[in-house]
Design a protein around this motif. Structure first.
Motif, PDB file in Angstrom:
ATOM      1  N   GLN A  33       0.834  -1.207   0.000  1.00  0.00           N
ATOM      2  CA  GLN A  33       0.000   0.000   0.000  1.00  0.00           C
ATOM      3  C   GLN A  33       0.865   1.252   0.000  1.00  0.00           C
ATOM      4  O   GLN A  33       0.578   2.208  -0.706  1.00  0.00           O
ATOM      5  CB  GLN A  33      -0.945   0.011   1.206  1.00  0.00           C
ATOM      6  CG  GLN A  33      -1.812   1.250   1.298  1.00  0.00           C
ATOM      7  CD  GLN A  33      -2.736   1.402   0.110  1.00  0.00           C
ATOM      8  OE1 GLN A  33      -3.402   0.455  -0.283  1.00  0.00           O
ATOM      9  NE2 GLN A  33      -2.784   2.579  -0.468  1.00  0.00           N
ATOM     10  N   SER A  41      -3.176   7.322   1.351  1.00  0.00           N
ATOM     11  CA  SER A  41      -4.264   6.344   1.367  1.00  0.00           C
ATOM     12  C   SER A  41      -4.230   5.575   2.670  1.00  0.00           C
ATOM     13  O   SER A  41      -3.175   5.288   3.207  1.00  0.00           O
ATOM     14  CB  SER A  41      -4.133   5.386   0.193  1.00  0.00           C
ATOM     15  OG  SER A  41      -4.240   6.098  -1.017  1.00  0.00           O
ATOM     16  N   ALA A  44      -4.361  -1.128   4.400  1.00  0.00           N
ATOM     17  CA  ALA A  44      -3.377  -1.946   3.698  1.00  0.00           C
ATOM     18  C   ALA A  44      -4.052  -2.576   2.485  1.00  0.00           C
ATOM     19  O   ALA A  44      -5.269  -2.656   2.409  1.00  0.00           O
ATOM     20  CB  ALA A  44      -2.839  -3.033   4.628  1.00  0.00           C
ATOM     21  N   CYS A  45      -3.237  -3.022   1.545  1.00  0.00           N
ATOM     22  CA  CYS A  45      -3.774  -3.743   0.392  1.00  0.00           C
ATOM     23  C   CYS A  45      -4.371  -5.057   0.864  1.00  0.00           C
ATOM     24  O   CYS A  45      -3.889  -5.667   1.812  1.00  0.00           O
ATOM     25  CB  CYS A  45      -2.667  -4.007  -0.622  1.00  0.00           C
ATOM     26  SG  CYS A  45      -2.020  -2.511  -1.397  1.00  0.00           S
ATOM     27  N   CYS A  55      -5.611  -2.643  -3.977  1.00  0.00           N
ATOM     28  CA  CYS A  55      -5.013  -1.501  -3.274  1.00  0.00           C
ATOM     29  C   CYS A  55      -5.741  -0.227  -3.679  1.00  0.00           C
ATOM     30  O   CYS A  55      -6.453  -0.195  -4.677  1.00  0.00           O
ATOM     31  CB  CYS A  55      -3.534  -1.360  -3.647  1.00  0.00           C
ATOM     32  SG  CYS A  55      -2.521  -2.803  -3.282  1.00  0.00           S
ATOM     33  N   SER A  56      -5.529   0.826  -2.914  1.00  0.00           N
ATOM     34  CA  SER A  56      -6.110   2.116  -3.264  1.00  0.00           C
ATOM     35  C   SER A  56      -5.009   3.165  -3.332  1.00  0.00           C
ATOM     36  O   SER A  56      -3.943   3.012  -2.756  1.00  0.00           O
ATOM     37  CB  SER A  56      -7.177   2.525  -2.250  1.00  0.00           C
ATOM     38  OG  SER A  56      -6.608   2.625  -0.968  1.00  0.00           O
ATOM     39  N   ARG A  57      -5.309   4.208  -4.070  1.00  0.00           N
ATOM     40  CA  ARG A  57      -4.358   5.310  -4.241  1.00  0.00           C
ATOM     41  C   ARG A  57      -5.147   6.607  -4.127  1.00  0.00           C
ATOM     42  O   ARG A  57      -6.231   6.743  -4.691  1.00  0.00           O
ATOM     43  CB  ARG A  57      -3.681   5.195  -5.599  1.00  0.00           C
ATOM     44  CG  ARG A  57      -2.689   6.282  -5.888  1.00  0.00           C
ATOM     45  CD  ARG A  57      -2.089   6.047  -7.276  1.00  0.00           C
ATOM     46  NE  ARG A  57      -1.283   7.146  -7.698  1.00  0.00           N
ATOM     47  CZ  ARG A  57       0.030   7.210  -7.534  1.00  0.00           C
ATOM     48  NH1 ARG A  57       0.671   6.211  -6.984  1.00  0.00           N
ATOM     49  NH2 ARG A  57       0.697   8.254  -7.947  1.00  0.00           N
ATOM     50  N   ASP A  65     -10.057   8.019  -2.611  1.00  0.00           N
ATOM     51  CA  ASP A  65      -9.203   6.917  -3.025  1.00  0.00           C
ATOM     52  C   ASP A  65      -9.765   6.247  -4.272  1.00  0.00           C
ATOM     53  O   ASP A  65     -10.977   6.141  -4.441  1.00  0.00           O
ATOM     54  CB  ASP A  65      -9.087   5.873  -1.908  1.00  0.00           C
ATOM     55  CG  ASP A  65      -8.228   6.373  -0.754  1.00  0.00           C
ATOM     56  OD1 ASP A  65      -7.470   7.337  -0.958  1.00  0.00           O
ATOM     57  OD2 ASP A  65      -8.314   5.795   0.340  1.00  0.00           O
ATOM     58  N   SER A 106       5.173   1.672   6.395  1.00  0.00           N
ATOM     59  CA  SER A 106       3.960   0.895   6.638  1.00  0.00           C
ATOM     60  C   SER A 106       3.829   0.491   8.100  1.00  0.00           C
ATOM     61  O   SER A 106       2.790  -0.010   8.508  1.00  0.00           O
ATOM     62  CB  SER A 106       3.932  -0.348   5.753  1.00  0.00           C
ATOM     63  OG  SER A 106       4.906  -1.294   6.189  1.00  0.00           O
TER      64      SER A 106
END
Length: 107
Positions: A33, A41, A44-45, A55-57, A65, A106
């Motif tokens: 992530q 964002s 976590a993925c 995943c998000s961005r 996101d 992370s």
């Protein structure tokens, strides 16, 4: 001379580990992530199956996101394809590699 050789081997290992830690640490949703979506964002993925993740961005134009399907390849490199509305201005495809910095951020 042996010390110089040993030092070079250790430095090469550390450089490889810093650039491609997933070969040793494995793929972590939080580190992925951080690599894909940066620290903006949240969360976590999510591991989907095999080498596929969701995943998000953060998209600054919409202040939200955008979701991506991320395929992780050897040594922690990844390619992502946006899975949401095609009219959004965020990039349709992304790529990169997980680095030691992503593991640090992370945590």
């Amino acid at each position: 001379m042996a010390w110089i050789g040993a030092s070079l081997v250790v430095l090469a290992f550390l450089a490889f580990f810093a650039c491609r830690p997933t070969a040793i640490l494995g793929v972590d949703g939080g580190a992925l992530q951080a690599s894909v979506g940066s620290s903006l964002s949240s969360g976590a993925c999510r591991h989907l199956h095999n080498d596929a993740w969701a995943c998000s961005r953060h998209d600054s134009q919409f202040s939200g996101d955008v979701s991506y399907r991320v395929d992780v390849h050897g040594l922690g490199c990844w390619s992502a394809t946006r899975i949401e509305n095609a009219s959004e201005p965020s990039p349709r495809h992304l790529s990169g590699c997980i680095t030691i910095v992503d593991y640090i951020f992370s945590s």
